[in-house]
Design a protein around this motif. Sequence first.
Motif, PDB file in Angstrom:
ATOM      1  N   VAL A   1       7.335  18.072  -3.298  1.00 36.91           N
ATOM      2  CA  VAL A   1       6.865  17.752  -1.947  1.00 36.91           C
ATOM      3  C   VAL A   1       7.803  16.726  -1.313  1.00 36.91           C
ATOM      4  O   VAL A   1       8.317  15.825  -1.989  1.00 36.91           O
ATOM      5  CB  VAL A   1       5.423  17.205  -1.993  1.00 36.91           C
ATOM      6  N   LEU A   2       8.008  16.848  -0.018  1.00 36.59           N
ATOM      7  CA  LEU A   2       8.918  15.971   0.709  1.00 36.59           C
ATOM      8  C   LEU A   2       8.432  14.524   0.741  1.00 36.59           C
ATOM      9  O   LEU A   2       7.288  14.247   1.089  1.00 36.59           O
ATOM     10  CB  LEU A   2       9.078  16.479   2.147  1.00 36.59           C
ATOM     11  N   LEU A   3       9.333  13.610   0.387  1.00 36.45           N
ATOM     12  CA  LEU A   3       9.151  12.181   0.609  1.00 36.45           C
ATOM     13  C   LEU A   3      10.366  11.702   1.384  1.00 36.45           C
ATOM     14  O   LEU A   3      11.496  11.771   0.886  1.00 36.45           O
ATOM     15  CB  LEU A   3       9.036  11.426  -0.719  1.00 36.45           C
TER      16      LEU A   3
ATOM     17  N   ALA B   1       7.180  11.225  -8.320  1.00 34.08           N
ATOM     18  CA  ALA B   1       6.006  12.013  -7.940  1.00 34.08           C
ATOM     19  C   ALA B   1       6.387  13.102  -6.949  1.00 34.08           C
ATOM     20  O   ALA B   1       5.902  14.238  -7.027  1.00 34.08           O
ATOM     21  CB  ALA B   1       4.927  11.109  -7.356  1.00 34.08           C
ATOM     22  N   ALA B   2       7.258  12.768  -6.000  1.00 32.18           N
ATOM     23  CA  ALA B   2       7.694  13.769  -5.020  1.00 32.18           C
ATOM     24  C   ALA B   2       8.485  14.879  -5.706  1.00 32.18           C
ATOM     25  O   ALA B   2       8.298  16.069  -5.421  1.00 32.18           O
ATOM     26  CB  ALA B   2       8.537  13.104  -3.940  1.00 32.18           C
TER      27      ALA B   2
ATOM     28  N   VAL C   1       5.200  13.195   2.853  1.00 34.96           N
ATOM     29  CA  VAL C   1       5.023  11.814   3.297  1.00 34.96           C
ATOM     30  C   VAL C   1       6.286  11.296   3.974  1.00 34.96           C
ATOM     31  O   VAL C   1       7.393  11.427   3.450  1.00 34.96           O
ATOM     32  CB  VAL C   1       4.689  10.891   2.100  1.00 34.96           C
ATOM     33  N   LEU C   2       6.105  10.711   5.153  1.00 34.45           N
ATOM     34  CA  LEU C   2       7.119   9.881   5.798  1.00 34.45           C
ATOM     35  C   LEU C   2       6.667   8.446   5.591  1.00 34.45           C
ATOM     36  O   LEU C   2       5.588   8.066   6.055  1.00 34.45           O
ATOM     37  CB  LEU C   2       7.233  10.194   7.291  1.00 34.45           C
ATOM     38  N   CYS C   3       7.454   7.641   4.872  1.00 37.14           N
ATOM     39  CA  CYS C   3       7.040   6.281   4.524  1.00 37.14           C
ATOM     40  C   CYS C   3       7.933   5.253   5.193  1.00 37.14           C
ATOM     41  O   CYS C   3       9.165   5.303   5.066  1.00 37.14           O
ATOM     42  CB  CYS C   3       7.074   6.095   3.002  1.00 37.14           C
TER      43      CYS C   3
ATOM     44  N   LEU D   1       0.808  -1.218   0.000  1.00 36.02           N
ATOM     45  CA  LEU D   1       0.000   0.000   0.000  1.00 36.02           C
ATOM     46  C   LEU D   1       0.845   1.273   0.000  1.00 36.02           C
ATOM     47  O   LEU D   1       0.293   2.367  -0.102  1.00 36.02           O
ATOM     48  CB  LEU D   1      -0.939   0.006   1.217  1.00 36.02           C
ATOM     49  N   HIS D   2       2.153   1.142   0.106  1.00 35.79           N
ATOM     50  CA  HIS D   2       2.997   2.329   0.183  1.00 35.79           C
ATOM     51  C   HIS D   2       2.847   3.216  -1.050  1.00 35.79           C
ATOM     52  O   HIS D   2       2.633   4.425  -0.934  1.00 35.79           O
ATOM     53  CB  HIS D   2       4.462   1.939   0.369  1.00 35.79           C
ATOM     54  N   ALA D   3       2.981   2.619  -2.232  1.00 35.66           N
ATOM     55  CA  ALA D   3       2.919   3.430  -3.453  1.00 35.66           C
ATOM     56  C   ALA D   3       1.563   4.102  -3.634  1.00 35.66           C
ATOM     57  O   ALA D   3       1.510   5.326  -3.835  1.00 35.66           O
ATOM     58  CB  ALA D   3       3.285   2.591  -4.673  1.00 35.66           C
ATOM     59  N   PRO D   4       0.440   3.372  -3.570  1.00 34.87           N
ATOM     60  CA  PRO D   4      -0.839   4.047  -3.805  1.00 34.87           C
ATOM     61  C   PRO D   4      -1.159   5.140  -2.785  1.00 34.87           C
ATOM     62  O   PRO D   4      -1.671   6.209  -3.150  1.00 34.87           O
ATOM     63  CB  PRO D   4      -1.870   2.919  -3.766  1.00 34.87           C
ATOM     64  N   VAL D   5      -0.851   4.902  -1.520  1.00 37.50           N
ATOM     65  CA  VAL D   5      -1.147   5.920  -0.506  1.00 37.50           C
ATOM     66  C   VAL D   5      -0.222   7.119  -0.674  1.00 37.50           C
ATOM     67  O   VAL D   5      -0.656   8.281  -0.648  1.00 37.50           O
ATOM     68  CB  VAL D   5      -1.030   5.336   0.917  1.00 37.50           C
ATOM     69  N   ALA D   6       1.065   6.861  -0.846  1.00 34.06           N
ATOM     70  CA  ALA D   6       2.014   7.960  -0.992  1.00 34.06           C
ATOM     71  C   ALA D   6       1.705   8.795  -2.227  1.00 34.06           C
ATOM     72  O   ALA D   6       1.745  10.033  -2.172  1.00 34.06           O
ATOM     73  CB  ALA D   6       3.438   7.414  -1.067  1.00 34.06           C
ATOM     74  N   LEU D   7       1.396   8.149  -3.333  1.00 33.45           N
ATOM     75  CA  LEU D   7       1.100   8.881  -4.561  1.00 33.45           C
ATOM     76  C   LEU D   7      -0.129   9.763  -4.386  1.00 33.45           C
ATOM     77  O   LEU D   7      -0.161  10.907  -4.844  1.00 33.45           O
ATOM     78  CB  LEU D   7       0.903   7.912  -5.723  1.00 33.45           C
ATOM     79  N   ALA D   8      -1.150   9.238  -3.698  1.00 33.95           N
ATOM     80  CA  ALA D   8      -2.362  10.021  -3.469  1.00 33.95           C
ATOM     81  C   ALA D   8      -2.062  11.251  -2.619  1.00 33.95           C
ATOM     82  O   ALA D   8      -2.575  12.342  -2.874  1.00 33.95           O
ATOM     83  CB  ALA D   8      -3.426   9.153  -2.801  1.00 33.95           C
ATOM     84  N   ALA D   9      -1.218  11.082  -1.602  1.00 33.65           N
ATOM     85  CA  ALA D   9      -0.871  12.216  -0.747  1.00 33.65           C
ATOM     86  C   ALA D   9      -0.001  13.225  -1.493  1.00 33.65           C
ATOM     87  O   ALA D   9      -0.245  14.440  -1.444  1.00 33.65           O
ATOM     88  CB  ALA D   9      -0.152  11.716   0.504  1.00 33.65           C
TER      89      ALA D   9
END
Length: 316
Positions: free
Chosen positions: A112-114, A106-107, A87-89, A72-80
Amino acid sequence: MNELRIGLVGCGGIGAVHLRSWAQVEGARVAAACDADPARAEASGAAAYSEFAAMLAGEELDAVDLCTPPHLHAPVALAALERGIPVLCEKPLARTPEEAAEMVRAAEASGVLLMTAFCHRFHPPVEFVRDLIQRGVLGRVVMFRNRFGARFTGVEERWFSKSEIAGGGTLMDTSVHSVDLFRYLVGEVASAAAAVRTFNPKIQDVEDSAAMLLNSENDAIGVIEASWMTPWSANIVEVYGEAGAAVVDYDRGETRYRVEGDADWTLAEPGSESRFVRELRHFAGVLRGEETPRVTGQDGLRAVEVIHQAYGNPVG
């Protein structure tokens, strides 16, 4: 300054650790929590959600702290990130280099910070050893060894042992931290190979034990070990240089070093504050513009790339 509003996605396991740790970070709070189990989200004391899309749409957030299983990391992070939310992942950044690269792109595209949650970089003993290396106290580093192991009872029933969710076994789950420690302390990885084994007959598609051999771009050698099958196991980082050595013993809570000419090891007292609290405090500082990120999405991507290179170069 306004209090930072954090959206926590994933409240079990490491998410629970993050929830407790955020409570110790001044000027920030978990304002919303999302989990597939509504009861866990509600127990956080924050606004509770069972769907991350609903949380992103319904809350004004300064950042997302992503603690779900890796699929779920990619879909959630991309949405945010598409909404402009930092995002802190948690590690691993993603299951594959392709997924991780998409997150990094995407970041970068959104500005935006990843940040990858490599908490061991914030462990005071690790920071102490890094300082010894950077000051040349140990001389040129020639060898590195790290082992993280334990008996993971019931792992065959957990997502950790499901390749489609986790992306791999002990290498991806545990040794991804070790790869980052090698890069942080020694240098960039030039090549990686691994011996992987599955000793638990109930695990079908990932390894439960592994050893990895790394070579750095500056010719240092790294040995990384991980296992879910060993009830008694050292959890240790060892760095050997031409002029000395340093050891971080996680089990004993002991950090020691010895340089050429010393009669014995010197015990260091680098501090014991939680690496998770220090990591989140740093993330909050970056969000406020007070600090420069010490870990990036690129670091997470690079670690996943190295793990996949090791999978592709089997030993034995």
